[in-house]
Design a protein around this motif. Structure first.
Motif, PDB file in Angstrom:
ATOM      1  N   ARG B 138       0.838  -1.200   0.000  1.00 23.80           N
ATOM      2  CA  ARG B 138       0.000   0.000   0.000  1.00 23.80           C
ATOM      3  C   ARG B 138       0.873   1.251   0.000  1.00 23.80           C
ATOM      4  O   ARG B 138       0.567   2.237  -0.658  1.00 23.80           O
ATOM      5  N   GLU B 142      -0.063   3.975  -2.589  1.00 21.49           N
ATOM      6  CA  GLU B 142      -0.896   5.081  -2.087  1.00 21.49           C
ATOM      7  C   GLU B 142       0.031   6.188  -1.614  1.00 21.49           C
ATOM      8  O   GLU B 142       0.781   6.018  -0.664  1.00 21.49           O
ATOM      9  N   HIS B 143      -0.048   7.323  -2.287  1.00 21.98           N
ATOM     10  CA  HIS B 143       0.955   8.351  -2.027  1.00 21.98           C
ATOM     11  C   HIS B 143       0.564   9.359  -0.965  1.00 21.98           C
ATOM     12  O   HIS B 143       1.087  10.458  -0.915  1.00 21.98           O
ATOM     13  N   LEU B 145      -0.075   7.824   2.227  1.00 23.83           N
ATOM     14  CA  LEU B 145      -0.148   6.895   3.355  1.00 23.83           C
ATOM     15  C   LEU B 145       1.162   6.899   4.137  1.00 23.83           C
ATOM     16  O   LEU B 145       2.248   6.810   3.560  1.00 23.83           O
ATOM     17  N   THR B 200       6.549   9.295  -1.429  1.00 23.69           N
ATOM     18  CA  THR B 200       5.579  10.072  -0.658  1.00 23.69           C
ATOM     19  C   THR B 200       6.290  11.136   0.182  1.00 23.69           C
ATOM     20  O   THR B 200       5.859  12.287   0.252  1.00 23.69           O
TER      21      THR B 200
END
Lengths: 406, 831
Positions: B138, B142-143, B145, B200
């Motif tokens: 994830r 998911e950038h 998170l 991220t």
């Protein structure tokens, strides 16, 4: 089809174990491994499926095919050093897409593809195999696969066609503790396209359960091998190149495969694989490609060949019990070969990170074709015999001993 | 010889209990060695691991003033000396204040999951959590998170499983999602870490593809990697340093305990082997009478000893392995109380340890049998058979010789740990060998009281063994006394120092810890805000840089020293009164810390060369001051001198001195609310933190000390049991003469008490002497810290008292075993 679709999938799946975690658990357990890809190959996820009607175009097809989910470039071969030593080597680049496209406004280092590299060196005189691996995201300075030409890089392992004409390829990559730097001559070799429709290797009954797959046998190479102690050996030899790309996966019941490649001294070449079921039987999609000395090529189905295990060897580390000698027969071609590993322990363990354990080794092939003696050097890959050494990172499918092989 | 050997073995089989006790004695000896060694190794590894999860395993960091490029990674990986490299983005972030909680400082740590494995270690629980929740996958996809431990989620007022949070990094605030990940050790960092993917973190930090640093694991034997312009190779910033010096201190402690284990273990094995031979003197005599040659007899005894030693040692290794498991559990509990929950580390027995322990066991048994066997073989058969021969005692001159040897070792200058440790060992051995002679002296004038006289007689007649037993007890007791006194003195001094030198009321330091030391600074805005606060009287600042010099790295500080001027908070060890020292400092002189003075042999008046901005500069040393905060060299200059020499490097730490009557907590809260990027501690909190760091270091020592003492008591028990088994018939005689079982219990108690008393009588002065060696020699030489020895008599007498009680209880065990026996049964035991 494709042993290595599966291998690359396992590796890609297990990449997360290279993280300090066991994401691998979720992705690499057999159940999920199969169920997930099933969706992955559906139209919805946008990846290109291998369907009939596509012609193989070289050298363009040496390059990356990002519209497929999985792709690998696989070299195995034999090296002869100036001092008389003999080595086997394996250098493989894998690409595995995590998603079809990046979201808008994704950060520059966002991951679409994971690129992996495996490099092994089998020192025949010392009967010792060393292995190393690299995993990286597709951030250009670190890892990339070009769509223009054969150019695949995973950190310090690079494969490059500098001119882009598919004539000469430079390989500069770690193999075990050593580093191999060789130029490989692609120029004059005629590709061996696998499958009933040449180039399309079926792996199941459904449409799209297939991959594009071809090999370049007998590639002359020369360059240097830098050993761990810093010494450098001039080497020359011959390699076998495999390139496969597609978007589908192995079926539920398939647990592993035995794969063979050999260039025989009568001028013929053979690639053969057998997918094994949980009960040890061979999958119906197992097949082989034979190129006769006269250059004619034949696709062989499961029923056209026999593979009998004569010896077994137990790895002292993984305790996996691998076949260690075979009788390989193709009655319709009057070909009978004895296949023996040059030495037993050519098991590769990625326990330091991904946890995949498999056997990939240099073998000698000796036998007869229509009464005449033939021999050759080739590679054999055996996957699915070992549980992972690190149980938590278990990546290969359930280890089931085939009870019967032919 | 085979006949003799067979006879000996048959005798051993015939006296099962005696043989068993001998085996047990050897086994306990070997077990002590194995257990302490294994537990030390496992705890050391684990102790390091506890820090690793926070500090990482990087040996070096590659920093640069500007963000580093990702292009360096493949180049670094091709360097022969680079074992592993990982790109890191680390940025301080703030969760803005909400109605239910104040603003919180956090660190966003961006790593590449594919490259981080060699640097991080997660607990098995954390791995399972990551696996089942597919957290790392994830993170890649998911950038927005980030992962945070449960404590941090709770502190941020988020639900258990995580939730959305506004996060300010630099001047931009973004909404991110937090998922829960425990067991990563990240909660223990200060400020707490939010772990995320590199991509991220870069996006949050607005870094594009830039990196904060590379973490490296370098091969110490290979040349360091080539640096590009502007790059700097540093040891991981402060966070690792404390861990390093703590593990060093821990290792020293364990080394002492290891020595002790080998000594006590070998001694116990020795004692038991001697018992096995001397018990059968009469039998050996008879064999001699039957025509067995002295040589054959001696050889057979030694072979039998080797067999016994081997059997006992094998059992001992297994026992030690089991004990180590328990020990390690204890250590983990200690660590847990200090650092939060910690899984006990795994114990693994390696071939080397097992072999070494077997060798010590067999060696000690054979060596112990050699003397008695030789004397029994050489004495005329009639005497031996009649039991007239006495066991040989260690040579009288041995103890004084060992003491002289130890003294000589201590006189060798410049040896940090090894020679003084050997000296400690020699003194312990001297104690043990002197014990039988001391005991004999004491027993020369037997008391009049009947039971006491009987006990004295019994002790005196088997002096070789009673002496050895007392020696086996005195050694660990002495060592424990020494460690107790050393740690106590050290602690006392650190407390006194912390009380005396912390003159400020509030201490401020940046939370940003991961950049190179020089880029750590407090913003001028913060300093202005501090100075402008109505309750702050003045602000004291510290500029701190690190410079490599010919004789190692130096920390060079520059300060106004307001707290010292106003409150006199500096302990000047050499260099005259404080006012003179401050005058000299203002005139451009340097003050140096005690470890630096010790290491470089510097004193007031000497000159010190420092590499300044415009070349080297020579400063006069004005004074040596006491400092426990850095064990490397620390130089203190006036702030003005510091700026002159190195330019404005920025303020690293600051202390606020408050107006009389001001409440430090109120000012702290006000500062923290306005500046969440700094850590503000009151002087009381800082003092607590100093002591906690100290206790952390030494807590584990106590556990192991306790265990080694307990094992020594087991040794005493077996020694007393041997004595008792050998002489049960005497108790039969006493009973026949009318003694009651209770009186016999009293007799055994007096015997055990006398042994314990003598052992403690010797252990106390020897222990104090060893403490002096640890304090004055080992500590000064290896850390450069000197402090007076302070004896906490309460703790020492507590230890001795507990040992005495335990010894007495051990003395009663033989009585409990035989008090039911009838007189004839007891008498029958004589053969």
């Amino acid at each position: 089809m494709s042993r290595r679709v599966c291998l690359s999938f396992l590796l890609a799946a297990a990449f997360a174990a290279a993280t300090p975690t066991a994401l691998a658990q979720a992705v690499s357990t057999p159940g999920q491994e199969v169920s997930e890809p099933a969706q992955a190959t559906s139209e919805a996820d946008g990846f290109l499926r291998a369907l009939p009607g596509r012609e193989l175009r070289l050298p363009a097809d040496h390059a990356n095919h990002p519209r497929t989910r999985t792709e690998w470039w696989y070299f195995t071969g034999q090296l002869f050093a100036e001092d008389g030593r003999e080595f086997g080597f394996q250098s493989t680049w894998f690409r595995r897409a995590l998603r079809e496209r990046l979201p808008t406004q994704a950060p520059p280092l966002a991951v679409r593809d994971v690129l992996l590299y495996h490099g092994a060196l089998a020192d025949v005189d010392r009967a010792r195999t060393q292995f190393t691996e690299r995993v990286s995201r597709d951030h250009a300075p670190w890892a990339r696969a070009s769509e223009e030409r054969l150019e695949v890089v995973t950190l310090d392992a690079s494969l490059l066609d500098p001119v882009g004409d598919g004539a000469r390829v430079l390989l500069d990559a770690p193999v075990g503790d050593a580093r191999l730097r060789v130029a490989i001559d692609f120029g004059t070799v005629t590709p061996l396209a696998h499958g009933e429709e040449p180039g399309l290797s079926l792996k199941g009954s459904e449409a799209g359960q297939a991959s594009w797959y071809y090999s370049l046998p007998r590639l002359p190479l020369s360059g240097s091998l830098q050993l761990a102690d810093g010494s450098e050996l001039a080497v020359s030899g011959e390699a076998w190149f495999d390139h496969e790309f597609g978007s589908s996966q192995l079926g539920d019941e398939q647990v592993g495969w035995d794969w063979f490649s050999v260039a025989l001294d009568d001028g013929s070449e053979l690639m053969l694989y057998q997918l094994r079921h949980t009960d040890g039987s061979a999958d119906a999609t197992s097949s082989a490609t034979l190129r006769r000395p006269d250059g004619s090529q034949r696709h062989l189905r499961r029923e056209d060949f026999e593979l009998e295990v004569l010896e077994r060897w137990t790895s002292p580390r993984s305790r996996a019990r691998y076949p260690a000698e075979w009788a390989l027969r193709i009655p319709s071609e009057a070909l009978e070969l004895r296949v023996r590993p040059r030495f037993a322990d050519q098991e590769l363990s990625t326990s330091g990170s991904t946890g995949v354990v498999y056997w990939e080794g240099l073998c000698e092939f000796v036998g007869e074709r229509a009464g005449g003696a033939v021999m050759g050097a080739g590679y054999v890959e055996l996957v699915g015999y070992a549980d992972s050494i690190q149980g938590a990172f278990a990546a290969p499918p359930r280890a089931v001993e085939p009870t019967q092989d032919a | 010889m085979r006949v003799v050997l067979r006879a000996l073995l048959a005798d051993a089989r015939g006296h099962k209990l005696q043989t068993l006790v001998t085996l047990l004695g050897v086994a306990v000896g070997v077990a002590v060695i194995v257990a302490i060694h294994l537990a030390s190794e496992a705890s050391l590894e684990h102790f390091r691991g506890t820090f690793d999860s926070v500090a990482g395993r990087a040996t070096h960091e590659l920093n640069g003033a500007a963000p580093l490029s990702t292009e360096r990674l493949p180049e670094l990986l091709r360097e022969p000396g680079v074992i592993a490299a990982q790109p890191v983005v680390s940025r301080l972030a703030v969760a803005p204040a909400r109605a239910d909680r104040p603003a919180r400082a956090l660190r966003v740590l961006g790593l590449d999951p594919f490259l981080a494995a060699p640097f991080l270690e997660f607990s098995s629980a954390a791995r399972a959590q990551i696996g089942s929740a597919r957290l790392f996958e994830r993170l890649l996809l998911e950038h927005d998170l980030l992962l945070a431990p449960g404590e941090v989620l709770a502190d941020l007022g988020l639900p258990d499983e995580g939730g959305a949070l506004d996060l300010r990094v630099g001047s931009t605030t973004r909404r991110v999602r937090l998922a829960r990940l425990d067991g990563s050790g990240l909660a223990r960092s200060d400020p707490p870490v939010l772990l995320t993917d590199l991509a991220t973190a870069q996006q949050l930090a607005g870094l594009d593809t830039g990196l904060t640093r590379y973490d490296l694991i370098l091969d110490p034997d290979a040349p360091p990697p080539q640096l590009a312009a502007g790059e700097r190779l540093a040891r991981p910033a402060r966070r690792g340093e404390r861990a390093d010096s703590m593990t060093a201190a821990f290792r020293t402690n364990l080394l002492c305990l290891g020595f002790l284990a080998v000594l006590v273990g070998a001694f116990l094995a020795f004692n038991m082997a001697q018992f096995a031979v001397t018990r059968r003197r009469a039998m050996l005599g008879r064999l001699r009478c039957l025509g067995c040659s002295a040589k054959a007899l001696q050889r057979a005894v030694l072979v039998e000893a080797a067999l016994l030693g081997l059997a006992g040692s094998v059992f001992g290794v297994a026992l030690g392995r089991a004990l180590a498991g328990t020990l390690v559990g204890d250590v983990a509990r200690t660590v847990s109380t200090l650092y939060g929950r910690v899984d006990p580390p795994g114990v693994s027995l390696d071939a080397l340890t097992a072999t070494a322990a077997l060798l010590v066991g067999v060696g000690a048994t054979v060596a112990a049998s050699w003397g008695p066997a030789r004397s029994a073989a050489r004495t005329p058969p009639v005497l031996v058979a009649g039991g007239v021969v006495r066991d040989p005692l260690p040579h009288r001159a041995l103890a004084p010789l060992l003491c002289v040897f130890a003294a000589l070792l201590l006189c060798v200058p410049q040896s940090a740990v090894v020679l003084p440790s050997i000296a400690v060992l020699a003194i312990l051995l001297a104690t043990a060998t002197a014990m039988p002679h001391l005991l004999r002296r004491l027993l020369e004038h037997p008391p009049r009281q009947l039971v006491a006289a009987l006990a004295a007689g019994r002790l005196e007649r088997s002096l070789a063994r009673t002496g050895a037993a007392a020696g086996a007890l005195a050694m660990p007791l002495a060592m424990t006394v020494a460690l107790l006194v050393m740690v106590g003195s050290f602690r006392g001094e650190v407390v006194a120092w912390a009380e005396a030198v912390l003159g400020g009321d509030l201490y401020v330091q940046p939370l940003e810890q991961e950049l190179a030391a020089e880029s750590l600074r407090l913003s001028p805005a913060l300093l202005d805000a501090m100075a402008a606060h109505p309750q702050v009287e003045t602000v004291d600042t510290l500029r701190l840089i690190e410079r490599a010099t010919d004789s190692g790295e130096l920390l060079i500080g520059g300060s106004e020293l307001e707290a010292v001027r106003r409150r006199g908070t500096m302990r000047v060890l050499q260099g005259g009164p404080l006012s003179d020292v401050l005058t000299a400092l203002d005139a451009g002189a340097a003050l140096i810390s005690e470890p630096l003075a010790q290491r470089r042999g510097l004193a007031p008046g000497d000159s010190l060369r420092l590499p300044g901005r415009d070349g080297e500069r020579e400063l006069t040393v004005a004074a040596v001051f006491q400092d426990f905060s850095f064990d490397r060299g620390y130089v203190l200059l006036a702030a003005r001198t510091h700026i002159e020499l190195f330019g404005e490097t920025g303020v690293r730490n600051a202390a606020a001195l408050l107006r009389p009557g001001a409440d430090p907590e109120v000012v702290r809260d006000a500062l923290m609310a306005a500046h969440p990027e700094v850590l503000v501690r009151t002087v009381a909190k800082l003092r607590d933190d100093v002591l906690r760091a100290f206790n952390d270091t030494f807590a584990i020592t106590y556990v192991l000390q306790g265990i080694s003492t307990a094992l020594a008591l087991v040794g005493i028990l077996t020694a007393l049991l041997c004595l008792h088994l050998e002489r049960r018939h005497e108790l039969g005689v006493l009973r026949a003469l009318g003694a009651r079982t209770r009186a016999i219990g009293g007799l055994l108690l007096v015997e055990a008490g006398a042994l314990m008393f003598v052992a403690e009588l010797v252990a106390l002065p020897v222990g104090l002497g060893l403490a002096w060696i640890l304090v004055a020699v080992v500590n000064t030489r290896s850390f450069g810290w000197s402090f007076p020895m302070a004896i906490d008599f309460g703790a020492v007498s507590g230890l001795l008292g507990m040992a005495l009680v335990a010894g007495l209880l051990a003395g009663l065990v033989p009585w409990l075993l035989t008090r039911r026996g009838t007189i004839s049964q007891l008498l029958e035991t004589r053969r």
